[in-house]
Design an enzyme around this catalytic site. Sequence first.
Site, PDB file in Angstrom:
ATOM      1  N   TYR A 169       0.825  -1.250  -0.166  1.00 55.25           N
ATOM      2  CA  TYR A 169       0.013   0.135  -0.071  1.00 55.25           C
ATOM      3  C   TYR A 169       0.873   1.379   0.180  1.00 55.25           C
ATOM      4  CZ  TYR A 169      -3.657  -3.541   1.184  1.00 55.25           C
ATOM      5  OH  TYR A 169      -4.245  -4.643   1.138  1.00 55.25           O
ATOM      6  N   ASP A 170       0.390   2.251  -0.795  1.00 53.24           N
ATOM      7  CA  ASP A 170       1.232   3.546  -0.852  1.00 53.24           C
ATOM      8  C   ASP A 170       0.546   4.596  -0.153  1.00 53.24           C
ATOM      9  OD1 ASP A 170       2.633   2.308  -3.089  1.00 53.24           O
ATOM     10  OD2 ASP A 170       1.123   3.033  -4.530  1.00 53.24           O
TER      11      ASP A 170
END
Lengths: 288, 288
Positions: free
Chosen positions: A18-19
């Site tokens: 996840y960013d």
Amino acid sequence: MAVRISTPTEYESLVNKYDTWMFDCDGVLWHGDRLIDGKRVLFVTNNASKSRKSYKGKFDQLGVEAHVEEIYGSAYASAVYISSVMKLPKDKKVYVIGMAGIEEELREEGVSFIGGTDPEDCTLEPFTLTNFSLDPDVQAVLCGLDLRVNYTKISKAFQYLTRNPGCQFLVTNEDSTFPSADGLLPGAGAISAPLRYALEKDPISIGKPAKTMLDCIQAKVNFDPERTIMIGDRLNTDILFGQAGGLATLLVLTGITSEQDITGPNASAIVPDYVTQSIGDLRVVNGK
Amino acid sequence: MAVRISTPTEYESLVNKYDTWMFDCDGVLWHGDRLIDGKRVLFVTNNASKSRKSYKGKFDQLGVEAHVEEIYGSAYASAVYISSVMKLPKDKKVYVIGMAGIEEELREEGVSFIGGTDPEDCTLEPFTLTNFSLDPDVQAVLCGLDLRVNYTKISKAFQYLTRNPGCQFLVTNEDSTFPSADGLLPGAGAISAPLRYALEKDPISIGKPAKTMLDCIQAKVNFDPERTIMIGDRLNTDILFGQAGGLATLLVLTGITSEQDITGPNASAIVPDYVTQSIGDLRVVNGK
């Protein structure tokens, strides 16, 4: 079933996935928490007693790195909703049941208001309608956590909502309780409950799990929902909010939700993607 | 469909049909009302802000003839419920959200209590758990209309109800609003709504329409339900109360309920036996 995250390897693979990391605050973050290097971090809180600026101050004290633009509180989202979605005309007003945080955010958005911390309304003198004059410009009531809530505020809000045609009933959030330092106390949902009960009507709620909060973030930040994860301690706000927005969800067990709430015969129907004991464990991965 | 009562003949035949007349007070009785000669008259009110003695004083002022033993208020019924039904031991206590009327009735029944009008709890100072010590003897919370309700009272009641095992949640009545001299204001149901919301639990309600109130009257007065009529202005309290107790019911249109509420497509499902414009019209029959 939720995937348990506990070993450094499990954390590392989660971090890689996840960013954008959206964090709830109360019950999730602790003194000195340092979050994930190289990732976009946002703070999404239903606590409307503080403005974003006051939150920034609290984060500084706690040693949590944050910028004002990374903080999304339900007070801010409510002010944005009133100015940008409701498009309240500049000569109209909001009646506030709430604290300074709500007032600061309304002021920043250029929304006029009455009530709130006004000493005239912060009173335990018996309220009667004899000396009350209805302000026809009040076109919304906004209710959040208010530690000085009283019968005068509830009664004035009730008058506006029953006697000013089209007056909107808004609440910053619907949390039934909140985790204070020494235990659970009644939350913003409890503060607005007398109005719901007297009006026999549900308000428009701005904070998590309502989509209004996500709309408010999306208007400012460009993120890919598939590469975004919401981290929180409450199933019916944080986790539901993430799921409704198509985000991944990570439940931490340091706040409201306990192990019993997610396992066994009485487990909630709201199931997060991941669950972990404490967000502090992320530090292992982060090398701090 | 409700039978309309408007002519003197209609009133007379109604008066002849019933021996015991139970009257709601606020919104029903007016200055100088004299009730039916030769009949047993009882006053059954959900208003818990006054004790029976204070009600007697108000009746004297208004010129309504009444004796203390003819007055049944939800404060009195609550005190009787706690002492005679719950059988609260003498060394245990009630935490009160409410006004002097509740305290007077609890005192008369020998029930110990804290909270209520105690200046320490009538405050807008922010409440924290740091200086709060939980009294383990509090075994019930009784909540009624309280014009000085505040976060301290709600939070203390919440602590007793969540932390003292077996602590009972009682409310004098559930009226969402009440008709003040100058218009509608939030009622006792609205005052207890924060606790319902925070606890996600409904309380035991003592006043109309609950049967507890009728049990309380039946313990003191011998009446034949088939020859008894309940007169009131509110469908979901007065009329429902009468119907649940097997009494005849007469709705008056001088208070909460309007013509629209009982006729037309959105009429209530609660249908009284009789309906009349005002109880004052009974005077015609009474010859005064």
